[in-house]
Design a protein around this motif. Sequence first.
Motif, PDB file in Angstrom:
ATOM      1  N   TYR A 160       0.832  -1.199   0.000  1.00  0.00           N
ATOM      2  CA  TYR A 160       0.000   0.000   0.000  1.00  0.00           C
ATOM      3  C   TYR A 160       0.872   1.256   0.000  1.00  0.00           C
ATOM      4  O   TYR A 160       0.569   2.227  -0.703  1.00  0.00           O
ATOM      5  N   GLY A 161       1.957   1.241   0.764  1.00  0.00           N
ATOM      6  CA  GLY A 161       2.871   2.379   0.784  1.00  0.00           C
ATOM      7  C   GLY A 161       3.565   2.594  -0.549  1.00  0.00           C
ATOM      8  O   GLY A 161       3.733   3.732  -1.011  1.00  0.00           O
ATOM      9  N   VAL A 162       3.975   1.509  -1.209  1.00  0.00           N
ATOM     10  CA  VAL A 162       4.583   1.619  -2.537  1.00  0.00           C
ATOM     11  C   VAL A 162       3.586   2.230  -3.524  1.00  0.00           C
ATOM     12  O   VAL A 162       3.940   3.091  -4.334  1.00  0.00           O
ATOM     13  N   PHE A 198      -5.267  -1.067  13.028  1.00  0.00           N
ATOM     14  CA  PHE A 198      -4.856  -1.211  11.634  1.00  0.00           C
ATOM     15  C   PHE A 198      -5.257   0.022  10.818  1.00  0.00           C
ATOM     16  O   PHE A 198      -4.470   0.511   9.995  1.00  0.00           O
ATOM     17  N   ASP A 199      -6.471   0.532  11.024  1.00  0.00           N
ATOM     18  CA  ASP A 199      -6.936   1.683  10.242  1.00  0.00           C
ATOM     19  C   ASP A 199      -6.075   2.913  10.489  1.00  0.00           C
ATOM     20  O   ASP A 199      -5.743   3.649   9.544  1.00  0.00           O
ATOM     21  N   LYS A 200      -5.709   3.141  11.736  1.00  0.00           N
ATOM     22  CA  LYS A 200      -4.862   4.293  12.053  1.00  0.00           C
ATOM     23  C   LYS A 200      -3.472   4.104  11.443  1.00  0.00           C
ATOM     24  O   LYS A 200      -2.860   5.057  10.939  1.00  0.00           O
ATOM     25  N   THR A 201      -2.972   2.871  11.482  1.00  0.00           N
ATOM     26  CA  THR A 201      -1.662   2.592  10.897  1.00  0.00           C
ATOM     27  C   THR A 201      -1.700   2.785   9.389  1.00  0.00           C
ATOM     28  O   THR A 201      -0.771   3.356   8.799  1.00  0.00           O
ATOM     29  N   LYS A 202      -2.769   2.332   8.757  1.00  0.00           N
ATOM     30  CA  LYS A 202      -2.895   2.500   7.308  1.00  0.00           C
ATOM     31  C   LYS A 202      -2.902   3.979   6.929  1.00  0.00           C
ATOM     32  O   LYS A 202      -2.312   4.374   5.905  1.00  0.00           O
ATOM     33  N   ALA A 203      -3.536   4.804   7.745  1.00  0.00           N
ATOM     34  CA  ALA A 203      -3.553   6.244   7.484  1.00  0.00           C
ATOM     35  C   ALA A 203      -2.141   6.817   7.558  1.00  0.00           C
ATOM     36  O   ALA A 203      -1.773   7.708   6.775  1.00  0.00           O
ATOM     37  N   LYS A 204      -1.331   6.320   8.487  1.00  0.00           N
ATOM     38  CA  LYS A 204       0.071   6.775   8.576  1.00  0.00           C
ATOM     39  C   LYS A 204       0.853   6.345   7.343  1.00  0.00           C
ATOM     40  O   LYS A 204       1.669   7.104   6.812  1.00  0.00           O
ATOM     41  N   VAL A 205       0.603   5.129   6.887  1.00  0.00           N
ATOM     42  CA  VAL A 205       1.300   4.639   5.692  1.00  0.00           C
ATOM     43  C   VAL A 205       0.923   5.471   4.471  1.00  0.00           C
ATOM     44  O   VAL A 205       1.765   5.736   3.607  1.00  0.00           O
TER      45      VAL A 205
END
Length: 381
Positions: free
Chosen positions: A163-165, A316-323
């Motif tokens: 997702y980050g890539v 997970f949702d908060k982490t995904k927002a950071k990514v």
Amino acid sequence: MAMLTRAADTISESGNDHEQVVWCRDQRTGLKAVIAIHSTALGPALGGTRFHPYASEGDAVKDVLDLSRGMSYKNALAGVDFGGGKAVVIGDPRPAADGGTKSEELLSAYGRFVQSLSGRYITACDVGTQSADMDVVGSQCAYTLGRSAELGGSGDSSILTAYGVFQAMRACAQSRWGSPSLHARRVGIAGVGKVGRRLAEHLTAAGATVVVTDPREDAVDRVRRAHPGIEAAPHTDTLITRPLDIYAPCAMSAALNYRTVSRMSASVVCGAANNQLARPDVADLLQRRGILYAPDYVVNAGGVIQVSAERSGESFDKTKAKVAEIFDTTTEIFGQAAAEGVPPTTAADRIARQRIALAAEHDAPLFLDRGHLRGALKSSL
């Protein structure tokens, strides 16, 4: 004996900026591994365990030194309070029952070596290792992340790495073509293992045309079964010369060298592989050819953000927002690099070194939230 001598020479030549390099050998299980701690200025050294059949111990040592240094920079720019480390296990990553090297006994022995470092190094998944492997390592070691969700871990870190890539690739499109849309862009992915396969999913959903290659036919077949519109190239040498907008190296290190860059058709390089530049001056060649290169350790930081969140218990949702903020970091690095007329790697290296140096001065981790990170980017060039 000759291989050990060459490995020792590699440490003396390439590892003189590392804090610690540890040989891990267990006669009973056949374990041969190396753990490299590059820096603990920002916190414990965090980096995955790569399981790979290196041609020699010297090759393994060179890889682990380069990878651990890259982890220091990656963690610094990801805004997580971890230093940089990495481990490599020398061997065939297939299970022993299938003719490989990997076994529960070997992974347990490795876990005991990690435990012996008392938290200076924290391990997780990498090429050749899975969450199930970290479960075994974690049975012997309190310093293991990326374990199965059933055991309280964050699971497969390739999910947010990919997702980050994808977000970094959108930033590349914004910088190169004026829009973050990847619709109708032609993207070539070299390596469709854990991360490359998931990246292909994101790109297909975004309307991109995707071409893939991988030395394992089953990996290519799996992606094409899931997405019949994806094309296949017989090997990387063929892929890089095909008409592409973006080339995504998602396999092993040193994918970008003078030969490959000279033959490349793409105008953007953005992929998940670590240490993509075979030599630092390849960044200058990319710049001269007008190819926009997204520094790999900026692009692929989603995994470390995910496993660091596992330690803090973040959702997970908060982490995904950071990514997702990798888009912003990549964009800002491109902006600073363009303003100074330097390759993006120069801009990225500078801010990473700045954060590490400041933390070392204060003898404690120096946390930079995203706002402070942006300010540091602007002041670092």
